[in-house]
Scaffold this motif. Structure first.
Motif, PDB file in Angstrom:
ATOM      1  N   TYR A  15       1.123  46.963  13.220  1.00  0.00           N
ATOM      2  CA  TYR A  15       2.519  46.583  13.389  1.00  0.00           C
ATOM      3  C   TYR A  15       3.300  47.814  13.790  1.00  0.00           C
ATOM      4  CZ  TYR A  15       1.862  42.052  11.100  1.00  0.00           C
ATOM      5  OH  TYR A  15       1.476  40.790  10.793  1.00  0.00           O
ATOM      6  N   GLN A  16       4.045  47.661  14.872  1.00  0.00           N
ATOM      7  CA  GLN A  16       4.868  48.779  15.352  1.00  0.00           C
ATOM      8  C   GLN A  16       6.046  48.975  14.414  1.00  0.00           C
ATOM      9  OE1 GLN A  16       4.172  49.854  18.675  1.00  0.00           O
ATOM     10  NE2 GLN A  16       5.966  50.980  19.305  1.00  0.00           N
ATOM     11  N   ARG A  55      -2.922  34.799  10.387  1.00  0.00           N
ATOM     12  CA  ARG A  55      -2.001  34.676  11.518  1.00  0.00           C
ATOM     13  C   ARG A  55      -2.683  34.953  12.849  1.00  0.00           C
ATOM     14  NH1 ARG A  55       3.255  34.938   9.685  1.00  0.00           N
ATOM     15  NH2 ARG A  55       4.053  36.065  11.464  1.00  0.00           N
ATOM     16  N   ARG A  59      -3.127  32.291  16.238  1.00  0.00           N
ATOM     17  CA  ARG A  59      -2.382  32.920  17.328  1.00  0.00           C
ATOM     18  C   ARG A  59      -0.896  33.141  17.030  1.00  0.00           C
ATOM     19  NH1 ARG A  59      -2.872  32.437  23.394  1.00  0.00           N
ATOM     20  NH2 ARG A  59      -1.871  34.435  23.024  1.00  0.00           N
ATOM     21  N   PHE A  60      -0.558  33.366  15.755  1.00  0.00           N
ATOM     22  CA  PHE A  60       0.773  33.900  15.484  1.00  0.00           C
ATOM     23  C   PHE A  60       0.785  35.375  15.874  1.00  0.00           C
ATOM     24  CE2 PHE A  60       2.966  31.034  12.103  1.00  0.00           C
ATOM     25  CZ  PHE A  60       3.006  30.018  13.027  1.00  0.00           C
ATOM     26  N   GLU A  61      -0.391  35.975  15.884  1.00  0.00           N
ATOM     27  CA  GLU A  61      -0.550  37.350  16.348  1.00  0.00           C
ATOM     28  C   GLU A  61      -1.759  37.392  17.275  1.00  0.00           C
ATOM     29  OE1 GLU A  61       1.494  39.666  15.599  1.00  0.00           O
ATOM     30  OE2 GLU A  61       2.498  38.870  13.826  1.00  0.00           O
ATOM     31  N   ASP A  62      -1.798  38.401  18.125  1.00  0.00           N
ATOM     32  CA  ASP A  62      -2.979  38.670  18.941  1.00  0.00           C
ATOM     33  C   ASP A  62      -3.486  40.053  18.587  1.00  0.00           C
ATOM     34  OD1 ASP A  62      -3.070  36.282  20.344  1.00  0.00           O
ATOM     35  OD2 ASP A  62      -1.700  36.999  21.887  1.00  0.00           O
ATOM     36  N   ARG A  84      -2.945  25.825  17.590  1.00  0.00           N
ATOM     37  CA  ARG A  84      -2.263  25.553  16.318  1.00  0.00           C
ATOM     38  C   ARG A  84      -2.489  24.134  15.840  1.00  0.00           C
ATOM     39  NH1 ARG A  84       2.439  28.714  18.801  1.00  0.00           N
ATOM     40  NH2 ARG A  84       1.567  30.795  18.526  1.00  0.00           N
TER      41      ARG A  84
ATOM     42  N   PRO B 212       7.173  40.489  10.834  1.00  0.00           N
ATOM     43  CA  PRO B 212       7.820  40.030  12.065  1.00  0.00           C
ATOM     44  C   PRO B 212       7.473  38.579  12.364  1.00  0.00           C
ATOM     45  CG  PRO B 212       5.975  41.456  12.566  1.00  0.00           C
ATOM     46  CD  PRO B 212       6.139  41.475  11.074  1.00  0.00           C
ATOM     47  N   LEU B 213       8.288  37.977  13.193  1.00  0.00           N
ATOM     48  CA  LEU B 213       8.038  36.602  13.594  1.00  0.00           C
ATOM     49  C   LEU B 213       6.750  36.502  14.399  1.00  0.00           C
ATOM     50  CD1 LEU B 213      11.318  35.091  14.959  1.00  0.00           C
ATOM     51  CD2 LEU B 213       9.872  34.132  13.205  1.00  0.00           C
ATOM     52  N   PRO B 214       6.179  35.308  14.472  1.00  0.00           N
ATOM     53  CA  PRO B 214       5.021  35.140  15.348  1.00  0.00           C
ATOM     54  C   PRO B 214       5.355  35.553  16.774  1.00  0.00           C
ATOM     55  CG  PRO B 214       5.384  33.190  14.055  1.00  0.00           C
ATOM     56  CD  PRO B 214       6.548  34.088  13.797  1.00  0.00           C
ATOM     57  N   ARG B 215       4.340  35.967  17.481  1.00  0.00           N
ATOM     58  CA  ARG B 215       4.571  36.417  18.855  1.00  0.00           C
ATOM     59  C   ARG B 215       5.245  35.352  19.692  1.00  0.00           C
ATOM     60  NH1 ARG B 215       0.050  40.432  20.932  1.00  0.00           N
ATOM     61  NH2 ARG B 215      -0.051  41.698  19.093  1.00  0.00           N
ATOM     62  N   ALA B 216       4.805  34.115  19.471  1.00  0.00           N
ATOM     63  CA  ALA B 216       5.357  33.041  20.297  1.00  0.00           C
ATOM     64  C   ALA B 216       6.866  32.961  20.140  1.00  0.00           C
ATOM     65  CB  ALA B 216       4.712  31.716  19.907  1.00  0.00           C
ATOM     66  N   ARG B 218       8.865  35.377  19.048  1.00  0.00           N
ATOM     67  CA  ARG B 218       9.499  36.577  19.583  1.00  0.00           C
ATOM     68  C   ARG B 218       9.584  36.493  21.096  1.00  0.00           C
ATOM     69  NH1 ARG B 218       6.002  39.133  15.860  1.00  0.00           N
ATOM     70  NH2 ARG B 218       4.689  39.880  17.539  1.00  0.00           N
ATOM     71  N   GLY B 233       8.777  45.817  15.746  1.00  0.00           N
ATOM     72  CA  GLY B 233       8.034  44.864  14.919  1.00  0.00           C
ATOM     73  C   GLY B 233       6.651  44.701  15.472  1.00  0.00           C
ATOM     74  N   ARG B 234       6.511  43.927  16.534  1.00  0.00           N
ATOM     75  CA  ARG B 234       5.220  43.730  17.171  1.00  0.00           C
ATOM     76  C   ARG B 234       5.442  43.377  18.632  1.00  0.00           C
ATOM     77  NH1 ARG B 234       0.963  45.234  17.096  1.00  0.00           N
ATOM     78  NH2 ARG B 234       0.124  43.357  17.957  1.00  0.00           N
ATOM     79  N   SER B 237       3.530  38.198  22.930  1.00  0.00           N
ATOM     80  CA  SER B 237       2.291  37.726  23.542  1.00  0.00           C
ATOM     81  C   SER B 237       2.496  37.396  24.999  1.00  0.00           C
ATOM     82  CB  SER B 237       1.783  36.495  22.812  1.00  0.00           C
ATOM     83  OG  SER B 237       2.637  35.423  23.073  1.00  0.00           O
ATOM     84  N   ARG B 239       3.537  34.584  26.118  1.00  0.00           N
ATOM     85  CA  ARG B 239       3.295  33.189  26.460  1.00  0.00           C
ATOM     86  C   ARG B 239       4.602  32.410  26.529  1.00  0.00           C
ATOM     87  NH1 ARG B 239      -2.253  32.099  26.760  1.00  0.00           N
ATOM     88  NH2 ARG B 239      -1.480  30.089  27.397  1.00  0.00           N
ATOM     89  N   ARG B 241       6.137  30.549  24.555  1.00  0.00           N
ATOM     90  CA  ARG B 241       6.138  29.165  24.093  1.00  0.00           C
ATOM     91  C   ARG B 241       6.925  29.022  22.801  1.00  0.00           C
ATOM     92  NH1 ARG B 241       2.312  26.027  26.608  1.00  0.00           N
ATOM     93  NH2 ARG B 241       0.969  27.146  27.996  1.00  0.00           N
TER      94      ARG B 241
END
Lengths: 247, 241
Positions: A15-16, A55, A59-62, A84, B212-216, B218, B233-234, B237, B239, B241
């Motif tokens: 995490y940044q 997560r 795919r909440f994170e990659d 999901r 942080p929130l999910p990438r989607a 964000r 945060g991060r 992605s 995408r 979506r």
């Protein structure tokens, strides 16, 4: 022989930090496989990367490095919305939207909502050991255990192949926690639903049995059968955790 | 009454009396605002002095290009101010705010000067510049309020957004409630009762979620970034979506 449904290969994630602050590595070279129909307990001290791992799986994170494979294909090649649906996640604190349990079960994208019948809703409640009278109860007034069951029923309506549960019993009393674990074990045994459960509660982990993945400092320390790992811990970090000296 | 008033320098200087009142009040009540008041007064004086000379030059040129240039500068300054009020910087936010402010203010300015007032020539700086100032200023406040509220809601409602994403909602739909709140905050008339503001502010506040929130989600907040340059945060992605 059960097929491998999910696989993590050397997954790392950090995490940044905000405003240029140094980042934090949450997962480091995590590798494991999950077979269809398995029950996997993810255990370890706080901040060890357990919830982050869940997560990653939906795919909440990659990952920054490595890859997650679903049915042998990189998870990033799938549509996240499809992932999901097929790999469902319930959060530690179940969120109930305004309205009844029925409203909550129907809370999904329009095209999928239309396909749900009354029998589907009743069936989903039955799967989590709630009767049909719950359909018309106000969701916000349910007990913690009931809300958690409704949250699971809500994702079961997506007919997932894998169910990810993040600390499902953390807000429940021991009796409610026991009933919930009984319910998800039944889902696993009777419907073949693959389970990945993050939990701090060793009683829950023992009852769920199956396999155990012990994560500490973002790394997999132990990947073995649950009961044996807890009864005869070989790694010092696991021994410390069981002795309560790790948070 | 169409003539332009010529304000004498002593009348302008009289405006300083109002600041002096606040200065004395601050001194008597030990508010500690004297230094900042003094600085703000000097800065305002210098700014208006310079702006006066620039406007005089623009008026003298009687050409549309400097008028549009002045409006463009207003939009740029408004963009910078609106974005700088956000607590968290998001990739692409400046470009996004600039486009939104240019489109919103531009269309409103054209409508007001052409349809409502009928300014002739269409670029007459005597009308276009002050009206643009008012429109751009309001747009800037609206954009800043919307952005602030959206970020506050996002911070406060992470579990709700994540639940919707987990149920298969695309990120724009998962964030729809937050967007409505942000738009409402931006559109509430400035003269609304104080009690409404307090309620709204209380609703927008809340605890900070460390994760942080999910990438989607964000990614849906604004434009995605390349994976090598993640936002606070991060990374996104991409995408959307």
């Amino acid at each position: 022989m059960p097929v491998v449904i999910l696989e993590c290969r050397g997954v790392s994630l950090h995490y940044q930090g905000g405003d240029g602050a140094a980042g934090r590595e949450v997962l480091r070279g995590v590798s494991f496989t999950l077979k269809a129909g398995e029950r996997l307990n993810v255990v370890g001290p706080s901040g060890g990367g357990k919830s982050t791992l869940l997560r990653l799986l939906n795919r909440f994170e990659d990952p920054d490095q490595g890859k997650v494979l679903f049915h042998g294909k990189d998870l990033r090649t799938y549509d996240p919305l499809e992932i999901r649906r097929r790999i469902a996640l319930t959060l530690q604190t179940p969120v109930m939207f305004d309205g009844t349990v029925r409203d909550n079960l129907l809370r999904r994208p329009r095209e999928r909502r239309a396909a749900l019948t009354e029998a589907d809703l009743r069936g989903a409640l039955e799967d989590v050991a709630l009767d049909a009278t719950f359909l018309d109860r106000v969701a916000g007034e349910l007990s913690g255990g009931e809300k958690q069951r409704v949250a699971i029923a809500r994702v079961l309506l997506m007919r997932p192949e894998v169910l990810l549960l993040d600390e499902p019993t953390s807000a429940l009393d021991p009796v409610a926690a026991g009933h919930l674990i009984e319910t998800v074990t039944t889902l696993n045994q009777e419907k073949g639903l693959t389970l990945v459960v993050v939990s701090h509660d060793l009683n829950v982990v023992r009852r769920l049995s199956g396999r155990l993945l012990f994560l500490a400092g973002g790394e997999v320390i132990v990947d073995a059968e649950t009961c044996a790992s807890l009864e005869h811990p070989t790694h010092p970090a696991v021994r410390d955790f069981l002795a309560g000296s790790l948070p | 009454m169409t003539e332009v008033l010529d304000i004498a320098p002593w009348r302008l200087a009289a405006a300083l009396l109002l600041i002096a009142v606040v200065f004395v009040l601050s001194f008597r009540e030990r508010l500690g605002l004297e230094r900042s008041l003094l600085m703000a007064t000097v800065r305002t004086f210098l700014q208006l002095f310079l702006v006066g000379y620039v406007l005089r030059a623009i008026f003298a040129l009687e050409h549309w290009a400097p008028v549009l240039g002045a409006v463009a500068v207003m939009v740029l300054v408004a963009t910078h101010t609106a974005v700088s009020r956000l607590k968290r910087r998001v990739a692409g936010i400046t470009a996004f705010a600039a486009i939104a402010l240019t489109a919103g203010s531009g269309l409103t300015l054209v409508f007001v000067t052409e349809v409502v007032i009928g300014v002739r020539p269409w670029f007459d700086p005597q009308y276009v510049i002050p009206i643009a100032g008012m429109i751009v200023g309001n747009a800037m406040n609206g954009a800043a309020l919307a952005g602030e509220r959206f970020q506050a809601e996002l911070k406060n409602r992470v579990p709700e957004v994540e639940t919707l994403l987990a149920l298969g909602f695309p990120a724009p739909e998962a964030l729809a409630g937050l967007r409505q709140e942000a738009i409402r905050a931006a559109l509430i008339p400035r003269g609304r009762p104080v009690s409404d503001r307090c309620d709204a502010d209380a609703h927008g506040g809340g605890r900070v979620h460390e994760r942080p929130l999910p990438r989607a989600a964000r990614a849906a907040v604004l434009h995605p970034r390349p994976p090598t340059a993640p936002p606070p945060g991060r990374g996104l992605s991409g995408r959307g979506r």
